[in-house]
Design a protein around this motif. Structure first.
Motif, short mmCIF file in Angstrom:
data_model
loop_
_atom_site.label_atom_id
_atom_site.label_comp_id
_atom_site.label_asym_id
_atom_site.label_seq_id
_atom_site.Cartn_x
_atom_site.Cartn_y
_atom_site.Cartn_z
N GLY A 262 0.79 -1.23 0.00
CA GLY A 262 0.00 0.00 0.00
C GLY A 262 0.81 1.27 0.00
N ILE A 263 2.13 1.14 0.00
CA ILE A 263 3.00 2.32 -0.01
C ILE A 263 3.06 2.87 -1.43
N LYS A 264 2.86 4.18 -1.56
CA LYS A 264 2.88 4.83 -2.86
C LYS A 264 4.32 5.10 -3.31
N PRO A 265 4.62 4.91 -4.59
CA PRO A 265 5.98 5.19 -5.09
C PRO A 265 6.44 6.62 -4.82
N GLU A 266 5.49 7.57 -4.83
CA GLU A 266 5.87 8.97 -4.63
C GLU A 266 6.35 9.26 -3.21
N SER A 267 6.12 8.34 -2.26
CA SER A 267 6.61 8.53 -0.89
C SER A 267 7.94 7.84 -0.67
N LEU A 268 8.51 7.25 -1.74
CA LEU A 268 9.74 6.48 -1.61
C LEU A 268 10.91 7.15 -2.31
N ILE A 269 12.10 6.86 -1.81
CA ILE A 269 13.36 7.23 -2.46
C ILE A 269 14.23 5.98 -2.52
N ALA A 270 14.85 5.73 -3.64
CA ALA A 270 15.82 4.65 -3.75
C ALA A 270 17.19 5.22 -3.43
N TRP A 271 17.73 4.85 -2.29
CA TRP A 271 18.95 5.49 -1.77
C TRP A 271 20.08 4.47 -1.70
N HIS A 272 21.12 4.70 -2.47
CA HIS A 272 22.25 3.77 -2.51
C HIS A 272 23.11 3.89 -1.25
N ASN A 273 23.83 2.80 -0.97
CA ASN A 273 24.83 2.80 0.10
C ASN A 273 26.04 3.63 -0.28
N PHE A 274 26.84 4.01 0.73
CA PHE A 274 28.24 4.36 0.46
C PHE A 274 29.11 3.27 1.06
N TYR A 275 30.36 3.19 0.60
CA TYR A 275 31.23 2.06 0.95
C TYR A 275 32.59 2.56 1.45
N PRO A 276 32.79 2.55 2.78
CA PRO A 276 34.03 3.08 3.36
C PRO A 276 35.28 2.27 3.00
N ARG A 277 35.14 0.95 2.84
CA ARG A 277 36.32 0.12 2.59
C ARG A 277 36.66 0.08 1.11
N ARG A 278 37.95 0.23 0.82
CA ARG A 278 38.41 0.12 -0.56
C ARG A 278 37.96 -1.21 -1.17
N GLU A 279 37.69 -1.16 -2.46
CA GLU A 279 37.39 -2.34 -3.27
C GLU A 279 35.98 -2.90 -3.06
N THR A 280 35.15 -2.24 -2.22
CA THR A 280 33.81 -2.76 -1.96
C THR A 280 32.71 -1.90 -2.59
N GLY A 281 33.06 -0.78 -3.21
CA GLY A 281 32.06 0.04 -3.87
C GLY A 281 31.43 -0.69 -5.04
N LEU A 282 30.27 -0.20 -5.47
CA LEU A 282 29.51 -0.90 -6.49
C LEU A 282 30.20 -0.89 -7.84
N GLU A 283 29.96 -1.97 -8.58
CA GLU A 283 30.33 -2.05 -9.99
C GLU A 283 29.35 -1.20 -10.79
N GLU A 284 29.83 -0.54 -11.82
CA GLU A 284 29.00 0.40 -12.56
C GLU A 284 27.81 -0.28 -13.25
N GLU A 285 28.01 -1.44 -13.85
CA GLU A 285 26.92 -2.11 -14.56
C GLU A 285 25.81 -2.51 -13.59
N PHE A 286 26.18 -3.04 -12.42
CA PHE A 286 25.19 -3.39 -11.41
C PHE A 286 24.42 -2.14 -10.95
N PHE A 287 25.15 -1.06 -10.73
CA PHE A 287 24.55 0.21 -10.32
C PHE A 287 23.50 0.66 -11.34
N GLN A 288 23.83 0.59 -12.60
CA GLN A 288 22.91 1.02 -13.66
C GLN A 288 21.69 0.12 -13.75
N ASN A 289 21.88 -1.19 -13.55
CA ASN A 289 20.75 -2.12 -13.58
C ASN A 289 19.79 -1.83 -12.43
N GLN A 290 20.33 -1.56 -11.24
CA GLN A 290 19.49 -1.22 -10.10
C GLN A 290 18.70 0.06 -10.38
N ASN A 291 19.38 1.03 -10.96
CA ASN A 291 18.72 2.30 -11.26
C ASN A 291 17.58 2.12 -12.25
#
Length: 340
Positions: free
Chosen positions: A126-155
């Motif tokens: 029952g939650i409306k899309p207009e009340s939502l935000i898709a918010w990505h993580n940030f990644y403090p440790r080296r080498e754990t940030g998102l891969e670009e292709e995965f990021f784009q697919n999620q978007n």
């Protein structure tokens, strides 16, 4: 939209908040995963929230099931009295709680981990899309940030349902501890010029937040100019070119970006007609006739031309910005002295 981040552990958080607010930033992110220490630590977080609210900045906060105990409040709805307008939910919240909170807050779903069937379950509750935000993580440790292709697919998944997307870039200068390696969403952005990372993200998402506290080198100013007026700022070493805003031609050349309205009728003597590397700033000299004075930015390495003077160079850290320039883009060339 542009946002900053502030944290309990940052001794300069107040200064950073005030600096951003004075530059017109209207959104801020923080984490309410409060450490076990209570008392003064919790009181300081309350004071920071109230400071942000006093500047009419919209606060979005990470929360977990432990947040209530740490803050000493009885329910999540009480966060609204502290100026929190949106919350980003950690794991463990049931759909009924999520639906109830969506009536009070703008809810941020974890854009980096949520699968489509899970998103559909949220929407079916029952939650409306207009009340939502898709918010990505940030990644403090080296080498754990998102891969670009995965990021784009999620978007693409969130865009399909009309849900706005937010992601992080690292700060410039000081980085959040304990690792101090930046707080990007994409691993490719970890040691990249943060402004270039922000411009790249703006081409893919709706909101860009600076994950770290550091905003040196006019990071907020440059992001705001790009977000509001599409002006891309580039730092240049030149003893000839004047700082200012120039417009690129609408027709894009393969080898160079051409700056409009730079030709002159006065003499331009041949000088420093050397090989032109990527990022070189050039000016056509008298030997090019009616093109005299035209300023160009090299998109790739080019051979020397006796009709072209090399008058400057984009600083190395800003070279990634060249790939982000677009047809007719206004460019703010920020020049520092260079003797050649």
């Amino acid at each position: 939209m542009i946002g900053i981040s502030f944290y309990l552990q940052d001794p300069d958080a107040e200064t950073q908040i005030i600096h951003a607010a004075n530059l017109g930033v209207k959104r801020a992110f923080t984490s309410l995963h409060i450490p076990e220490e209570k008392g003064d630590q919790v009181q300081r977080m309350v004071e920071l929230l109230k400071l942000v609210e006093s500047y009419e900045m919209e606060i979005h906060a990470d929360v977990s099931l432990n947040t209530l105990n740490h803050l000493g409040i009885s329910n999540f709805e009480d966060l609204s009295s502290l100026g929190v307008k949106g919350i980003r939910l950690d794991d463990g919240f049931d759909y009924e709680t999520i639906r109830s909170l969506s009536e009070v807050f703008s809810l941020s779903l974890n854009a980096s981990t949520l699968k489509e069937d899970e998103l559909l379950a949220v929407l079916r509750s029952g939650i409306k899309p207009e009340s939502l935000i898709a918010w990505h993580n940030f990644y403090p440790r080296r080498e754990t940030g998102l891969e670009e292709e995965f990021f784009q697919n999620q978007n693409r998944m969130f865009k399909k349902y009309g849900i706005p997307i937010v992601a992080f870039i690292p700060g410039s200068g000081s980085k959040r501890g304990p690792l101090h390696d930046g707080l990007p969403t994409l691993e490719k952005h970890r040691f990249m010029n943060p402004f270039a990372a922000g411009v790249e993200l703006f081409q893919q998402v709706d909101g860009v937040y600076i994950g770290d506290q550091g905003v040196e080198n006019d990071l907020i100013e440059n992001l705001s100019a790009f977000n509001d007026r599409n002006i891309l700022s580039i730092r240049v070493k030149s003893s000839v070119l004047q700082s200012g805003i120039y417009d690129l031609r609408p027709d894009v050349s393969r080898d160079v970006y051409r700056l409009q309205h730079t030709r002159v009728t006065t003499q331009v003597k041949p000088q420093n007609t050397v090989e032109r590397c990527l990022g070189s700033i050039t000016m056509d000299n008298d030997a090019y006739g009616r093109y005299r004075g035209e300023v160009q930015i090299c998109r790739r390495d080019l051979e020397a031309n006796h009709r072209v003077n090399v008058i400057g160079l984009i600083i190395e850290e800003d070279l990634p910005l060249l790939a982000l320039l677009e047809s007719g883009q206004p460019v703010n060339l920020q020049c520092e002295e260079l003797y050649i």
